[in-house]
Scaffold this active site. Structure first.
Site, PDB file in Angstrom:
ATOM      1  N   MET A  15       0.213   3.859  -3.483  1.00 20.08           N
ATOM      2  CA  MET A  15      -1.006   3.159  -3.053  1.00 20.08           C
ATOM      3  C   MET A  15      -1.321   3.381  -1.577  1.00 20.08           C
ATOM      4  SD  MET A  15      -2.180   2.089  -5.747  1.00 20.08           S
ATOM      5  CE  MET A  15      -3.635   1.327  -5.066  1.00 20.08           C
ATOM      6  N   VAL A  87       3.455  -2.185   0.524  1.00 20.30           N
ATOM      7  CA  VAL A  87       4.901  -2.011   0.511  1.00 20.30           C
ATOM      8  C   VAL A  87       5.406  -2.308  -0.907  1.00 20.30           C
ATOM      9  CG1 VAL A  87       6.924  -3.295   1.363  1.00 20.30           C
ATOM     10  CG2 VAL A  87       5.236  -2.440   2.978  1.00 20.30           C
ATOM     11  N   LYS A  94       8.126  -7.256   1.414  1.00 21.05           N
ATOM     12  CA  LYS A  94       6.783  -7.624   1.873  1.00 21.05           C
ATOM     13  C   LYS A  94       6.864  -8.657   3.000  1.00 21.05           C
ATOM     14  CE  LYS A  94       4.023  -6.496  -2.219  1.00 21.05           C
ATOM     15  NZ  LYS A  94       3.312  -5.346  -1.652  1.00 21.05           N
ATOM     16  N   HIS A 137      -6.773  -5.846  -4.457  1.00 21.48           N
ATOM     17  CA  HIS A 137      -6.019  -5.112  -5.459  1.00 21.48           C
ATOM     18  C   HIS A 137      -6.729  -3.785  -5.694  1.00 21.48           C
ATOM     19  CE1 HIS A 137      -3.647  -5.517  -9.473  1.00 21.48           C
ATOM     20  NE2 HIS A 137      -3.129  -4.655  -8.651  1.00 21.48           N
ATOM     21  N   ASN A 140      -5.237   2.535  -8.564  1.00 23.41           N
ATOM     22  CA  ASN A 140      -4.800   3.905  -8.330  1.00 23.41           C
ATOM     23  C   ASN A 140      -5.616   4.889  -9.176  1.00 23.41           C
ATOM     24  OD1 ASN A 140      -3.238   6.140  -7.738  1.00 23.41           O
ATOM     25  ND2 ASN A 140      -1.628   5.603  -9.169  1.00 23.41           N
TER      26      ASN A 140
HETATM   27  P1  NAD Z   1       5.678   2.792  -3.947  1.00 24.10           P
HETATM   28  O1  NAD Z   1       7.041   2.455  -4.398  1.00 24.10           O
HETATM   29  O2  NAD Z   1       5.068   4.085  -4.397  1.00 24.10           O
HETATM   30  O3  NAD Z   1       5.609   2.758  -2.329  1.00 24.10           O
HETATM   31  C1  NAD Z   1       6.068   1.671  -1.579  1.00 24.10           C
HETATM   32  C2  NAD Z   1       6.476   2.193  -0.204  1.00 24.10           C
HETATM   33  O4  NAD Z   1       6.763   1.078   0.649  1.00 24.10           O
HETATM   34  C3  NAD Z   1       7.741   3.070  -0.224  1.00 24.10           C
HETATM   35  O5  NAD Z   1       7.428   4.359   0.304  1.00 24.10           O
HETATM   36  C4  NAD Z   1       8.726   2.313   0.694  1.00 24.10           C
HETATM   37  O6  NAD Z   1       9.537   3.186   1.455  1.00 24.10           O
HETATM   38  C5  NAD Z   1       7.757   1.524   1.563  1.00 24.10           C
HETATM   39  N1  NAD Z   1       8.343   0.372   2.231  1.00 24.10           N
HETATM   40  C6  NAD Z   1       9.275  -0.506   1.774  1.00 24.10           C
HETATM   41  N2  NAD Z   1       9.521  -1.454   2.706  1.00 24.10           N
HETATM   42  C7  NAD Z   1       8.728  -1.168   3.791  1.00 24.10           C
HETATM   43  C8  NAD Z   1       8.517  -1.781   5.059  1.00 24.10           C
HETATM   44  N3  NAD Z   1       9.193  -2.888   5.435  1.00 24.10           N
HETATM   45  N4  NAD Z   1       7.619  -1.215   5.902  1.00 24.10           N
HETATM   46  C9  NAD Z   1       6.933  -0.090   5.555  1.00 24.10           C
HETATM   47  N5  NAD Z   1       7.095   0.524   4.343  1.00 24.10           N
HETATM   48  C10 NAD Z   1       7.977  -0.003   3.493  1.00 24.10           C
HETATM   49  O7  NAD Z   1       4.764   1.568  -4.387  1.00 24.10           O
HETATM   50  P2  NAD Z   1       3.202   1.575  -4.715  1.00 24.10           P
HETATM   51  O8  NAD Z   1       3.014   1.903  -6.137  1.00 24.10           O
HETATM   52  O9  NAD Z   1       2.480   2.342  -3.675  1.00 24.10           O
HETATM   53  O10 NAD Z   1       2.875   0.019  -4.560  1.00 24.10           O
HETATM   54  C11 NAD Z   1       2.618  -0.568  -3.294  1.00 24.10           C
HETATM   55  C12 NAD Z   1       2.012  -1.946  -3.521  1.00 24.10           C
HETATM   56  O11 NAD Z   1       0.748  -1.804  -4.209  1.00 24.10           O
HETATM   57  C13 NAD Z   1       2.863  -2.856  -4.407  1.00 24.10           C
HETATM   58  O12 NAD Z   1       2.694  -4.175  -4.004  1.00 24.10           O
HETATM   59  C14 NAD Z   1       2.263  -2.630  -5.793  1.00 24.10           C
HETATM   60  O13 NAD Z   1       2.561  -3.676  -6.678  1.00 24.10           O
HETATM   61  C15 NAD Z   1       0.794  -2.532  -5.454  1.00 24.10           C
HETATM   62  N6  NAD Z   1      -0.058  -1.824  -6.420  1.00 24.10           N
HETATM   63  C16 NAD Z   1       0.370  -0.664  -7.013  1.00 24.10           C
HETATM   64  C17 NAD Z   1      -0.486   0.017  -7.884  1.00 24.10           C
HETATM   65  C18 NAD Z   1      -0.087   1.322  -8.519  1.00 24.10           C
HETATM   66  O14 NAD Z   1      -0.838   1.843  -9.355  1.00 24.10           O
HETATM   67  N7  NAD Z   1       1.061   1.909  -8.171  1.00 24.10           N
HETATM   68  C19 NAD Z   1      -1.766  -0.488  -8.133  1.00 24.10           C
HETATM   69  C20 NAD Z   1      -2.184  -1.668  -7.501  1.00 24.10           C
HETATM   70  C21 NAD Z   1      -1.313  -2.336  -6.643  1.00 24.10           C
END
Ligand code: NAD
Length: 284
Positions: A15, A87, A94, A137, A140
């Protein structure tokens, strides 16, 4: 185009890179922060590819892209006028990221969480100025999907809502504002459905392809729930389902065995090259 917002995006995963692509494509400068330098390296490559994709799809205006800075130091986010937290969906991660960024940006800077399901009011306890926290929200890929769910927590300030609506307008998005609850609207509906689809495969009722074909052909789902799961990332789905289950007690949110087995095996979906389907990984 005058620069109206200066973004800090926390988390350079699925994201974070999509949101950064969206903002850069609209001419806004972005500081992208992650704890892992190798993730940032991959993010820079993904953003370059995704920017081309966004332009081809007509999802980015014909304007000079914003400047991208990548960093492992949250202190580099100090000049941001808006923070978007993307994150890992784990409360501890978070909470740490939000508390740290709130300490470096100017008071009054909107702190936007892209959580899939943790209530905004629960997260408001993790920041010093709760009125600045709001949920969006983005779906993706964030640079393509037009609609954004906005979650106004009970303590979110009117100024924060107005700033986020302005940002979404600059980014060419439509939005719908909803009340705060675990999973809000979209995750509360989508995540149990994907979980059930995976359980049906695990129980041997139908193959992955059959479940998706039926949901597409009979019910008009655009890609099928299991192809959608691969796009989201199965690790994120399990974390998000756990967050929902812990807060609602709804059994349909308890991650099914097949989903958990895939995450344990490292089959996370598109991001790892294999999930319910197999993919060619982006050349790195
Ligand atoms: P992801 O696992 O692909 O990426 C998360 C990133 O956060 C990782 O690269 C990790 O290294 C980093 N991270 C962890 N702790 C950190 C910190 N303290 N500071 C900076 N970076 C840090 O996850 P994602 O799929 O990108 O999801 C991110 C957020 O978006 C989540 O809350 C998820 O629920 C939400 N979300 C995801 C989707 C989806 O389709 N994947 C859709 C809507 C919302």
């Amino acid at each position: 185009m005058p620069v109206t917002h200066r973004l800090a995006v926390l988390g350079a995963g699925v994201m974070g890179t999509g949101i950064a692509t969206l903002a850069l494509g609209h001419g806004l400068p972005v500081t992208l922060v992650d704890i892992d330098e190798s993730v940032l390296e991959q993010a820079r490559r993904s953003i370059a590819l995704d920017m081309r994709h966004a332009r081809l799809m007509g999802a980015a205006p014909d304007t000079a892209p914003g400047e991208l800075v990548t960093t492992t130091s949250i202190a580099d986010a100090a000049q941001a006028t808006v923070v978007i937290e993307a994150v890992t969906e784990l409360p501890g991660s978070k909470a740490a990221a939000l508390a740290e960024v709130a300490a470096v940006v100017a008071p009054g800077t909107p702190l936007i969480s892209n959580t899939s399901g943790i209530p905004i009011d629960e997260m408001a306890d993790w920041v010093p100025r709760s009125a600045e926290l709001i949920g969006t929200h983005f779906m993706n890929p964030a640079y393509l999907i037009k609609m954004v769910e906005v979650i106004r927590g009970p303590r979110t300030g009117a100024g924060t809502v107005a700033a986020v609506v302005d940002l979404l307008t600059v980014l060419g998005k439509q939005h719908v504002v909803v009340q705060d609850a675990p999973g809000f609207v979209t995750s509360r509906l989508l995540h149990p459905m994907i979980n059930r689809a995976a359980a049906i495969v695990g129980e041997g009722t139908a193959s992955v392809e059959a479940v998706d074909a039926l949901m597409e052909g009979c019910l008009g789902h655009p890609t099928g729930p299991l192809r959608t799961a691969d796009l989201i990332g199965l690790d994120n789905l399990v974390d998000s389902l756990n967050a929902l289950y812990e807060r609602t007690g709804d059994e349909s949110c308890r991650p099914c065995a097949l989903m958990q087995d895939k995450v344990e095996a490292g089959d996370l979906g598109r991001k790892s090259g294999r999930g319910f389907y197999s993919y060619r990984k982006n050349p790195s």
